[in-house]
Design a protein around this motif. Structure first.
Motif, PDB file in Angstrom:
ATOM      1  N   LYS A  71      -1.758   4.977   7.848  1.00  0.00           N
ATOM      2  CA  LYS A  71      -1.574   5.823   9.037  1.00  0.00           C
ATOM      3  C   LYS A  71      -0.713   5.121  10.078  1.00  0.00           C
ATOM      4  O   LYS A  71       0.061   5.772  10.782  1.00  0.00           O
ATOM      5  CB  LYS A  71      -2.924   6.196   9.643  1.00  0.00           C
ATOM      6  N   ASP A  74       3.075   5.205   8.481  1.00  0.00           N
ATOM      7  CA  ASP A  74       3.711   6.461   8.091  1.00  0.00           C
ATOM      8  C   ASP A  74       3.012   7.618   8.791  1.00  0.00           C
ATOM      9  O   ASP A  74       1.901   7.991   8.435  1.00  0.00           O
ATOM     10  CB  ASP A  74       3.651   6.642   6.575  1.00  0.00           C
ATOM     11  N   LYS A  75       3.643   8.181   9.774  1.00  0.00           N
ATOM     12  CA  LYS A  75       3.036   9.248  10.590  1.00  0.00           C
ATOM     13  C   LYS A  75       3.041  10.610   9.893  1.00  0.00           C
ATOM     14  O   LYS A  75       2.412  11.545  10.361  1.00  0.00           O
ATOM     15  CB  LYS A  75       3.762   9.365  11.931  1.00  0.00           C
ATOM     16  N   ASP A  76       3.767  10.760   8.787  1.00  0.00           N
ATOM     17  CA  ASP A  76       3.897  12.057   8.128  1.00  0.00           C
ATOM     18  C   ASP A  76       2.991  12.213   6.906  1.00  0.00           C
ATOM     19  O   ASP A  76       3.274  13.031   6.038  1.00  0.00           O
ATOM     20  CB  ASP A  76       5.355  12.281   7.715  1.00  0.00           C
ATOM     21  N   LEU A  77       1.913  11.475   6.828  1.00  0.00           N
ATOM     22  CA  LEU A  77       0.998  11.577   5.693  1.00  0.00           C
ATOM     23  C   LEU A  77       0.052  12.752   5.870  1.00  0.00           C
ATOM     24  O   LEU A  77      -0.292  13.132   6.993  1.00  0.00           O
ATOM     25  CB  LEU A  77       0.207  10.274   5.551  1.00  0.00           C
ATOM     26  N   PRO A  78      -0.400  13.350   4.764  1.00  0.00           N
ATOM     27  CA  PRO A  78      -1.332  14.477   4.857  1.00  0.00           C
ATOM     28  C   PRO A  78      -2.704  14.018   5.344  1.00  0.00           C
ATOM     29  O   PRO A  78      -3.050  12.839   5.259  1.00  0.00           O
ATOM     30  CB  PRO A  78      -1.416  14.985   3.418  1.00  0.00           C
ATOM     31  N   SER A  79      -3.462  14.992   5.835  1.00  0.00           N
ATOM     32  CA  SER A  79      -4.826  14.694   6.282  1.00  0.00           C
ATOM     33  C   SER A  79      -5.778  15.620   5.539  1.00  0.00           C
ATOM     34  O   SER A  79      -5.569  16.838   5.551  1.00  0.00           O
ATOM     35  CB  SER A  79      -4.945  14.908   7.776  1.00  0.00           C
TER      36      SER A  79
END
Length: 116
Positions: A71, A74-79
């Motif tokens: 996290k 990489d700010k564009d990871l799924p949650s």
């Protein structure tokens, strides 16, 4: 004299995984937290995770807190994340050997092996 070490590499970014939290657990009897660590600029722990009289034959688990690291990088990871805490359970059968348990990490996969 035996010792346990690790090294974490971020294979997605091609860099050492700096600031990744790691816990060492003994699972010889009931699970017991032995120590907590954080990787340095080179993705390593500055001293052996386990050594000396504490280094004993048995079953252990390294818990790599990959989710927090991923996290932060990489700010564009799924949650929720695909990978969060990665447990690697392994056995120490020789009290006078070097056990090196590296982790190769990306947001969607990991690999480990007994290194040197």
């Amino acid at each position: 004299m035996g010792r346990l070490t690790t090294h974490v590499l971020d294979t997605a970014l091609g860099v050492p995984a700096k600031g990744l939290k790691i816990e060492l657990w003994s699972v010889i009897d009931a699970p017991e937290l032995i120590s907590k660590h954080e990787t340095n600029d080179d993705g390593r722990i500055d001293t052996p995770i386990l050594e000396g009289s504490a280094f004993k034959v048995g079953t252990y688990e390294l818990r790599f807190h990959a989710g927090d690291y991923l996290k932060a990088t990489d700010k564009d990871l799924p949650s929720p994340l695909f990978l969060d805490v990665i447990p690697i359970r392994f056995g120490i059968s020789e009290a006078d050997s070097h056990y090196h348990v590296p982790l190769l990490l990306s947001p969607f996969s990991y690999s480990t092996y007994r290194g040197s």
